[in-house]
Scaffold this motif. Structure first.
Motif, PDB file in Angstrom:
ATOM      1  N   LYS A  80       0.780  -1.283  -0.027  1.00 41.69           N
ATOM      2  CA  LYS A  80       0.075  -0.011   0.057  1.00 41.69           C
ATOM      3  C   LYS A  80       0.702   1.161   0.048  1.00 41.69           C
ATOM      4  O   LYS A  80       0.515   2.457  -0.560  1.00 41.69           O
ATOM      5  CB  LYS A  80      -0.877  -0.066   1.306  1.00 41.69           C
ATOM      6  CG  LYS A  80      -2.038  -1.085   1.237  1.00 41.69           C
ATOM      7  CD  LYS A  80      -3.129  -0.556   0.177  1.00 41.69           C
ATOM      8  CE  LYS A  80      -4.569  -1.524   0.465  1.00 41.69           C
ATOM      9  NZ  LYS A  80      -5.337  -1.251  -0.629  1.00 41.69           N
ATOM     10  N   LEU A  81       2.208   1.274   0.605  1.00 41.76           N
ATOM     11  CA  LEU A  81       2.691   2.614   0.886  1.00 41.76           C
ATOM     12  C   LEU A  81       4.121   2.681   0.511  1.00 41.76           C
ATOM     13  O   LEU A  81       4.917   3.519   0.657  1.00 41.76           O
ATOM     14  CB  LEU A  81       2.739   2.777   2.471  1.00 41.76           C
ATOM     15  CG  LEU A  81       1.490   2.865   3.098  1.00 41.76           C
ATOM     16  CD1 LEU A  81       1.553   3.219   4.755  1.00 41.76           C
ATOM     17  CD2 LEU A  81       0.635   4.004   2.582  1.00 41.76           C
ATOM     18  N   GLY A  82       4.676   1.301   0.178  1.00 41.94           N
ATOM     19  CA  GLY A  82       6.033   1.506  -0.154  1.00 41.94           C
ATOM     20  C   GLY A  82       6.941   0.947   0.911  1.00 41.94           C
ATOM     21  O   GLY A  82       6.330   0.857   2.023  1.00 41.94           O
ATOM     22  N   GLY A  83       8.322   1.438   0.889  1.00 42.21           N
ATOM     23  CA  GLY A  83       9.244   1.102   1.936  1.00 42.21           C
ATOM     24  C   GLY A  83       9.697  -0.317   1.899  1.00 42.21           C
ATOM     25  O   GLY A  83       9.370  -1.211   1.150  1.00 42.21           O
ATOM     26  N   ARG A  84      10.906  -0.325   2.654  1.00 44.73           N
ATOM     27  CA  ARG A  84      11.709  -1.578   2.888  1.00 44.73           C
ATOM     28  C   ARG A  84      11.519  -2.260   3.991  1.00 44.73           C
ATOM     29  O   ARG A  84      11.524  -1.707   5.030  1.00 44.73           O
ATOM     30  CB  ARG A  84      13.195  -1.304   2.684  1.00 44.73           C
ATOM     31  CG  ARG A  84      13.662  -0.944   1.209  1.00 44.73           C
ATOM     32  CD  ARG A  84      15.220  -0.548   1.053  1.00 44.73           C
ATOM     33  NE  ARG A  84      15.885  -1.791   1.542  1.00 44.73           N
ATOM     34  CZ  ARG A  84      16.198  -2.604   0.525  1.00 44.73           C
ATOM     35  NH1 ARG A  84      15.582  -2.780  -0.568  1.00 44.73           N
ATOM     36  NH2 ARG A  84      16.941  -3.563   1.079  1.00 44.73           N
ATOM     37  N   MET A  85      11.207  -3.537   4.015  1.00 43.51           N
ATOM     38  CA  MET A  85      11.201  -4.434   5.255  1.00 43.51           C
ATOM     39  C   MET A  85      12.400  -4.725   5.921  1.00 43.51           C
ATOM     40  O   MET A  85      13.439  -5.299   5.143  1.00 43.51           O
ATOM     41  CB  MET A  85      10.044  -5.737   4.980  1.00 43.51           C
ATOM     42  CG  MET A  85       8.824  -5.332   4.590  1.00 43.51           C
ATOM     43  SD  MET A  85       7.950  -6.710   3.852  1.00 43.51           S
ATOM     44  CE  MET A  85       8.596  -8.072   4.926  1.00 43.51           C
ATOM     45  N   ALA A  86      12.394  -4.648   7.181  1.00 44.21           N
ATOM     46  CA  ALA A  86      13.558  -4.998   7.869  1.00 44.21           C
ATOM     47  C   ALA A  86      13.351  -5.557   9.396  1.00 44.21           C
ATOM     48  O   ALA A  86      12.559  -5.275   9.992  1.00 44.21           O
ATOM     49  CB  ALA A  86      14.607  -3.734   7.835  1.00 44.21           C
ATOM     50  N   ILE A  87      14.413  -6.208   9.655  1.00 39.85           N
ATOM     51  CA  ILE A  87      14.325  -7.017  10.942  1.00 39.85           C
ATOM     52  C   ILE A  87      15.915  -7.485  11.444  1.00 39.85           C
ATOM     53  O   ILE A  87      16.764  -7.190  10.454  1.00 39.85           O
ATOM     54  CB  ILE A  87      13.336  -8.268  10.716  1.00 39.85           C
ATOM     55  CG1 ILE A  87      12.938  -8.717  12.322  1.00 39.85           C
ATOM     56  CG2 ILE A  87      14.208  -9.451  10.234  1.00 39.85           C
ATOM     57  CD1 ILE A  87      12.016  -9.993  12.353  1.00 39.85           C
ATOM     58  N   GLY A  88      16.099  -7.643  12.404  1.00 35.48           N
ATOM     59  CA  GLY A  88      17.475  -7.871  13.085  1.00 35.48           C
ATOM     60  C   GLY A  88      17.872  -9.121  12.250  1.00 35.48           C
ATOM     61  O   GLY A  88      17.041 -10.149  12.036  1.00 35.48           O
ATOM     62  N   HIS A  89      19.074  -9.375  12.008  1.00 38.40           N
ATOM     63  CA  HIS A  89      19.822 -10.413  11.526  1.00 38.40           C
ATOM     64  C   HIS A  89      19.737 -11.697  12.094  1.00 38.40           C
ATOM     65  O   HIS A  89      19.521 -12.864  11.522  1.00 38.40           O
ATOM     66  CB  HIS A  89      21.413 -10.240  11.014  1.00 38.40           C
ATOM     67  CG  HIS A  89      22.121 -11.360  10.249  1.00 38.40           C
ATOM     68  ND1 HIS A  89      22.657 -12.441  11.158  1.00 38.40           N
ATOM     69  CD2 HIS A  89      22.186 -11.274   9.009  1.00 38.40           C
ATOM     70  CE1 HIS A  89      23.079 -13.076  10.072  1.00 38.40           C
ATOM     71  NE2 HIS A  89      23.096 -12.511   8.885  1.00 38.40           N
ATOM     72  N   GLU A  90      19.533 -11.683  13.336  1.00 39.38           N
ATOM     73  CA  GLU A  90      19.338 -13.071  13.948  1.00 39.38           C
ATOM     74  C   GLU A  90      18.095 -13.718  13.915  1.00 39.38           C
ATOM     75  O   GLU A  90      17.516 -14.600  14.437  1.00 39.38           O
ATOM     76  CB  GLU A  90      19.498 -12.766  15.702  1.00 39.38           C
ATOM     77  CG  GLU A  90      21.026 -12.523  15.909  1.00 39.38           C
ATOM     78  CD  GLU A  90      21.921 -13.893  15.668  1.00 39.38           C
ATOM     79  OE1 GLU A  90      21.568 -14.956  15.863  1.00 39.38           O
ATOM     80  OE2 GLU A  90      22.893 -13.487  15.064  1.00 39.38           O
ATOM     81  N   ILE A  91      17.069 -12.932  12.819  1.00 41.33           N
ATOM     82  CA  ILE A  91      16.077 -13.730  12.486  1.00 41.33           C
ATOM     83  C   ILE A  91      16.282 -14.940  12.133  1.00 41.33           C
ATOM     84  O   ILE A  91      15.433 -16.079  11.975  1.00 41.33           O
ATOM     85  CB  ILE A  91      15.174 -13.088  11.431  1.00 41.33           C
ATOM     86  CG1 ILE A  91      13.763 -13.513  11.146  1.00 41.33           C
ATOM     87  CG2 ILE A  91      16.101 -12.562  10.150  1.00 41.33           C
ATOM     88  CD1 ILE A  91      12.861 -13.554  12.372  1.00 41.33           C
ATOM     89  N   VAL A  92      17.405 -15.317  11.410  1.00 41.07           N
ATOM     90  CA  VAL A  92      17.899 -16.526  10.793  1.00 41.07           C
ATOM     91  C   VAL A  92      18.022 -17.653  12.004  1.00 41.07           C
ATOM     92  O   VAL A  92      17.526 -18.893  11.676  1.00 41.07           O
ATOM     93  CB  VAL A  92      19.238 -16.315  10.068  1.00 41.07           C
ATOM     94  CG1 VAL A  92      19.113 -15.303   8.999  1.00 41.07           C
ATOM     95  CG2 VAL A  92      20.343 -15.951  10.871  1.00 41.07           C
ATOM     96  N   THR A  93      18.182 -17.211  13.294  1.00 40.82           N
ATOM     97  CA  THR A  93      18.241 -18.273  14.289  1.00 40.82           C
ATOM     98  C   THR A  93      16.887 -18.551  14.561  1.00 40.82           C
ATOM     99  O   THR A  93      16.650 -19.698  14.932  1.00 40.82           O
ATOM    100  CB  THR A  93      18.910 -17.564  15.571  1.00 40.82           C
ATOM    101  OG1 THR A  93      20.190 -17.251  15.195  1.00 40.82           O
ATOM    102  CG2 THR A  93      19.108 -18.414  16.595  1.00 40.82           C
ATOM    103  N   VAL A  94      15.978 -17.511  14.868  1.00 47.68           N
ATOM    104  CA  VAL A  94      14.587 -17.952  15.054  1.00 47.68           C
ATOM    105  C   VAL A  94      13.982 -18.846  13.832  1.00 47.68           C
ATOM    106  O   VAL A  94      13.308 -19.814  14.291  1.00 47.68           O
ATOM    107  CB  VAL A  94      13.772 -16.583  14.874  1.00 47.68           C
ATOM    108  CG1 VAL A  94      12.370 -16.737  15.156  1.00 47.68           C
ATOM    109  CG2 VAL A  94      14.372 -15.814  16.093  1.00 47.68           C
ATOM    110  N   GLN A  95      14.392 -18.473  12.393  1.00 45.66           N
ATOM    111  CA  GLN A  95      13.744 -19.361  11.196  1.00 45.66           C
ATOM    112  C   GLN A  95      14.396 -20.859  11.508  1.00 45.66           C
ATOM    113  O   GLN A  95      13.539 -21.698  11.382  1.00 45.66           O
ATOM    114  CB  GLN A  95      14.080 -18.576  10.078  1.00 45.66           C
ATOM    115  CG  GLN A  95      13.397 -17.491   9.906  1.00 45.66           C
ATOM    116  CD  GLN A  95      14.089 -16.787   8.568  1.00 45.66           C
ATOM    117  OE1 GLN A  95      15.236 -16.889   8.161  1.00 45.66           O
ATOM    118  NE2 GLN A  95      13.202 -16.118   7.967  1.00 45.66           N
ATOM    119  N   GLY A  96      15.692 -21.061  11.956  1.00 51.06           N
ATOM    120  CA  GLY A  96      16.291 -22.334  12.051  1.00 51.06           C
ATOM    121  C   GLY A  96      15.582 -22.873  13.363  1.00 51.06           C
ATOM    122  O   GLY A  96      15.110 -24.281  13.019  1.00 51.06           O
TER     123      GLY A  96
END
Length: 313
Positions: free
Chosen positions: A111-127
């Protein structure tokens, strides 16, 4: 250079930025809060009043668990505000992969554009949760569902106002706090002074890390405006509130005020967490939020499904 010295340097940068605003050397951002009472979550639009550039922090995608129905009522309030104020969105930020609500980040981006961002350690949570939900090889565990993965000390911009990302693990491994001008967005590290601190018993959580993360944030100036991700109404308080100051947190937070030792905090937090039930929406939330706010791919009948592990958690 040691990890501690890197962390201190990044915090010093944040302290200096807040001081510059307090001394009139930088602009203060404008902050608009949106409270979703069904999940007790506060989303924010933080903007530079001079340039009309903005970032959105911790949005909510409404989900009725009983029916499996979704709606964008909360997100549409943000869209209406951004459009009415003539803002341009540059960033759609998550403080962490929330366990209590679904993220509306992809909808807001559309709806509004922009870049989605989160901390790099999301990869640990995903694992961790990729295994819990038996996602298989089709689920990417590299954070690629987001446009940017942030490290401690990364500097973004909300118009002419710097946004400093600070890694604050403890509630989860991936928690980030954001300092924008004189405003701190804490995520789930701490709550209002009369309510205390976040739980640390999720997979990858650590009460000692949480203590150190909060103590780090408490080095910000007394006048720092502190914006919280949740409020649940403390005992004897009838109103929801989500803004305070660092002075109030440091001197009056019931769990982690000045004088509370690390060992005492860990003992309290461990005992308290053992009495807490799982968040109502933790299973749907994590399946969506570890995907950057997207649902799993549809199955061969065209329907998307969320899993419910039995006797696992």
């Amino acid at each position: 250079m040691t990890t501690a010295s890197i962390s201190d340097r990044h915090l010093d940068h944040a302290v200096a930025q807040v001081a510059d605003v307090l001394h009139g050397k930088r602009r203060a951002p404008q902050v608009k809060a949106f409270f979703d009472e069904s999940t007790f979550t506060v989303s924010y639009v933080v903007s530079d009043p001079a340039t009309r550039r903005a970032a959105i922090i911790d949005s909510v995608w409404n989900f009725d668990q009983a029916s499996g129905r979704t709606s964008f009522d909360s997100a549409d309030r943000i869209v209406a505000y951004v459009e009415a104020q003539g803002l341009s969105v540059d960033w759609i930020l998550e403080t962490h992969a929330h366990a209590d609500h679904l993220s509306a980040a992809p909808y807001l981006q559309q709806k509004l554009g922009g870049r989605m961002a989160i901390g790099h350690e999301i990869v640990t949570v995903q694992g961790v949760f990729g295994k819990i939900f038996n996602e298989g090889t089709g689920f990417a565990r590299d954070g690629s569902q987001f446009d940017s993965l942030l490290e401690d000390g990364d500097v973004l911009a909300v118009g002419g106002i710097p946004l400093i990302a600070l890694h604050v693990p403890g509630h989860t491994p991936a928690d980030m706090a954001y300092v924008v001008g004189d405003a701190l967005f804490t995520g789930d590290t701490m709550f209002m002074p009369d309510y205390g601190s976040a739980r640390a018993d999720f997979p990858g959580g650590d009460a000692r890390q949480l203590y150190r993360s909060v103590r780090r944030l408490m080095k910000l100036p007394d006048e720092t405006r502190v914006f919280l991700c949740h409020d649940y109404k403390a005992p004897n308080r009838d109103e929801f509130v989500w803004e305070t100051t660092m002075l109030a947190e440091r001197t009056a937070n019931v769990h982690i005020h000045e004088g509370v030792s690390e060992d005492d905090f860990v003992a309290m937090r461990t005992q308290r967490d053992a009495t807490l039930s799982m968040p109502r929406l933790i299973l749907p939330s994590l399946q969506v939020n570890m995907r950057g706010g997207h649902l799993p791919e549809p199955e061969d009948n065209g329907v998307r499904y969320l899993k419910q592990p039995i006797d696992l958690l």
